[in-house]
Design an enzyme around this catalytic site. Structure first.
Site, short mmCIF file in Angstrom:
data_model
loop_
_atom_site.label_atom_id
_atom_site.label_comp_id
_atom_site.label_asym_id
_atom_site.label_seq_id
_atom_site.Cartn_x
_atom_site.Cartn_y
_atom_site.Cartn_z
N VAL A 165 -2.15 -0.83 13.29
CA VAL A 165 -1.41 0.09 12.42
C VAL A 165 -1.18 1.43 13.13
O VAL A 165 -0.10 2.04 13.01
CB VAL A 165 -2.14 0.28 11.08
CG1 VAL A 165 -1.37 1.23 10.18
CG2 VAL A 165 -2.34 -1.05 10.37
N GLU A 190 -0.47 5.64 0.40
CA GLU A 190 0.53 4.62 0.02
C GLU A 190 0.33 3.32 0.79
O GLU A 190 0.53 2.22 0.25
CB GLU A 190 1.94 5.18 0.28
CG GLU A 190 3.07 4.33 -0.23
CD GLU A 190 3.12 4.23 -1.74
OE1 GLU A 190 3.39 5.23 -2.41
OE2 GLU A 190 2.86 3.12 -2.27
N GLY A 192 0.91 -2.90 1.65
CA GLY A 192 1.61 -2.72 2.92
C GLY A 192 2.82 -1.82 2.78
O GLY A 192 2.71 -0.65 2.41
N ILE A 221 5.14 -1.94 0.60
CA ILE A 221 5.65 -1.79 -0.78
C ILE A 221 5.31 -0.41 -1.34
O ILE A 221 4.15 -0.01 -1.32
CB ILE A 221 5.01 -2.85 -1.72
CG1 ILE A 221 5.28 -4.26 -1.21
CG2 ILE A 221 5.51 -2.69 -3.15
CD1 ILE A 221 4.55 -5.33 -2.00
N GLU A 272 -7.88 -8.56 8.57
CA GLU A 272 -8.83 -7.47 8.84
C GLU A 272 -9.63 -7.80 10.09
O GLU A 272 -9.72 -8.96 10.48
CB GLU A 272 -9.79 -7.32 7.65
CG GLU A 272 -9.12 -6.95 6.35
CD GLU A 272 -8.37 -5.64 6.45
OE1 GLU A 272 -9.00 -4.60 6.67
OE2 GLU A 272 -7.14 -5.64 6.33
N ASP A 277 -10.77 -7.48 0.36
CA ASP A 277 -9.62 -6.61 0.63
C ASP A 277 -8.77 -6.45 -0.64
O ASP A 277 -8.41 -5.33 -1.02
CB ASP A 277 -8.80 -7.20 1.79
CG ASP A 277 -7.58 -6.36 2.09
OD1 ASP A 277 -7.73 -5.29 2.72
OD2 ASP A 277 -6.46 -6.75 1.70
N LYS A 307 -8.06 -3.08 -3.11
CA LYS A 307 -6.72 -2.65 -3.54
C LYS A 307 -6.62 -2.58 -5.06
O LYS A 307 -6.00 -1.66 -5.59
CB LYS A 307 -5.68 -3.60 -2.95
CG LYS A 307 -5.57 -3.43 -1.43
CD LYS A 307 -4.82 -4.58 -0.78
CE LYS A 307 -4.68 -4.37 0.72
NZ LYS A 307 -4.24 -5.56 1.43
N GLY A 326 0.84 -6.15 8.34
CA GLY A 326 1.56 -6.18 9.62
C GLY A 326 1.77 -4.78 10.15
O GLY A 326 1.74 -3.80 9.41
N1 HSE Z 1 -5.62 -7.70 5.83
C1 HSE Z 1 -4.72 -7.07 4.92
C2 HSE Z 1 -3.85 -8.13 4.29
C3 HSE Z 1 -3.91 -6.05 5.66
O1 HSE Z 1 -3.78 -9.23 4.83
O2 HSE Z 1 -3.24 -7.88 3.25
C4 HSE Z 1 -3.05 -5.19 4.78
O3 HSE Z 1 -3.80 -4.41 3.90
#
Ligand code: HSE
Length: 408
Positions: free
Chosen positions: A12, A124, A129, A131, A185, A196, A200, A298
């Site tokens: 990233v 954000e 990602g 969005i 990750e 993950d 979120k 990505g």
């Molecule tokens: N590993 C996370 C995913 C990366 O696959 O959504 C993006 O947050």
């Protein structure tokens, strides 16, 4: 001229620098700012890059340079990211991050530090990602009472599930591919075990309901127990299995955040979201229902959201107060998922319909190609999750699969 510092030059981080440098001229012109790349912090050396002179290994170079007004933290993990971010905020430097673990575990504290030092902490890129979802929730939809939010929040697991379903690829091969593409990750267990997605949904829940929801208070299941048989039953039922992060307000005024695989019916838009794409639905009193869709992971999709925050940080010199929530010291506001009403898909071996119906009432049976004679798959009527558990423990035979239906 103000300077940008980027902490971390992984997938990233390198994408953030690449996108910023590529579009810098138009970014500055269109936004009326004058921002240049000042530093990239990384413990590794990158001597062949055109901006190799910007690299430092010492965070103090950034902290002590008053011209650095915006910092992008794209290292991931809580340590040392937390110390670096807090130090930057304490110096009045705005920080934006893609680091969902940091926001989910330390968000309330970092938002407070930003407010105290009249700067911004933006994230954000931490959810969905590319969005846009954080801004829509605290700005565009701010006039509503948001009753629920649910979606596919992890690109890696959605990619794996898609490959397993459409190409019959093995879990391991699909995961390796997701890692190669820079979706997963560093420790992919965070993706496949649901952590993950859990981070979120914690971020979204905190923002929507105004109180920090910590990951360890959220019931979380990943996709590692899913089998191709369950996936086949979902398909013959007319839907798909998706890993869903969700939160809703319950009747007693609490909230129920959760992450689990769900049977999503074919009529629901989420069932058709494949590959690395994410989809997030939000429900509220004024707007009814909105849906957000795009690449959920990505290099450049995530960088797109980071650079958007970088620009906002450069433009807004004062704290944006709507992007804020209070800390929580109790868990009383989190409902017990066992009290939730659910309909459940169950796959059982060596049982019989008479016993199933005596326990669960009228059920919908599903079949699949190659279904063994001693296997039954059915969907229960809606009932409390703890009631499903009680009935299952009274059912003879082996329970091979158990997946909740998505109620959205
Ligand atoms: N590993 C996370 C995913 C990366 O696959 O959504 C993006 O947050």
């Amino acid at each position: 001229m103000a300077k940008l510092a980027v902490l971390g030059h992984g997938v990233v981080g390198s994408g953030t620098v690449e996108l910023f440098l590529k579009n810098r001229e138009q970014i500055n012109r269109k936004n009326g700012i004058d921002l240049e790349l000042g530093y990239v912090l990384d413990i590794r050396d990158f001597p062949d890059l055109p901006y190799s002179d910007k690299f430092t290994k010492d965070i103090n170079d950034i902290l002590n340079d008053d011209e650095v007004t915006v910092v992008a933290e794209v290292m991931g993990g809580v340590n040392p990211a937390y110390d670096f971010v807090l130090s930057c905020l304490n110096k009045g430097k705005s920080v934006c991050t893609s680091n969902k673990e940091l926001v989910a575990k330390k968000g309330a504290e970092l938002l407070k530090a930003a407010k105290e030092h009249n700067c911004n902490f933006m994230f954000e890129a931490s959810t969905g990602g590319a969005i846009p979802i954080i801004r829509p929730i605290h700005r565009c939809l701010a006039g509503n009472d948001i009753t629920a939010c649910a979606g596919i929040l992890n690109g890696t697991t959605n990619f794996i599930l898609t490959k397993m379903i459409t190409e019959k690829m093995s879990f391991e091969d699909a995961l390796a591919m997701a890692q190669e593409l820079g979706y997963a990750e560093r420790n992919p267990e965070a993706d496949v075990e649901g952590h993950d997605a859990c981070r979120k949904i914690c971020i979204l829940s905190s923002l929507i309901y105004g109180k920090h929801v910590y990951p360890d208070t959220v019931h979380c299941e990943g996709i590692t127990k899913l089998t191709l048989e369950d996936v086949a039953y979902a398909k013959s039922w007319g839907g798909a299995v998706k890993l869903i992060g969700s939160v809703k307000r319950t009747e007693d005024g609490k909230i129920l955040p959760m992450v689990a695989p769900r049977f999503v019916c074919g009529g629901c838009q989420l069932s058709n979201i494949d590959d690395v794409f994410n989809g997030i639905m939000v429900w509220g009193d004024g707007f009814d229902e909105v849906m957000f869709y795009g690449r959920g992971a990505g290099k450049l999709p995530t960088a797109s959201a980071v650079v958007g925050d970088i620009i906002d940080c450069a433009k807004h010199s004062k704290t944006i107060l709507s992007q804020m929530w209070e800390d929580s010291t109790d868990t009383d506001f989190i409902a017990d998922y066992k009290d939730d009403s659910v309909s459940v898909y169950i796959r059982v071996q060596d049982s019989d319909k008479a016993q199933i119906e005596a326990l669960f009432g009228e059920c919908e049976y599903i079949s699949r190609e190659g279904q063994p004679e001693n296997e039954l798959a059915f969907i229960t009527p809606v009932m409390a999750e703890k009631t499903v558990d009680e009935k299952l423990s009274a059912l003879s035979g082996n329970v091979l699969g158990r997946i909740r239906l998505f109620e959205g």
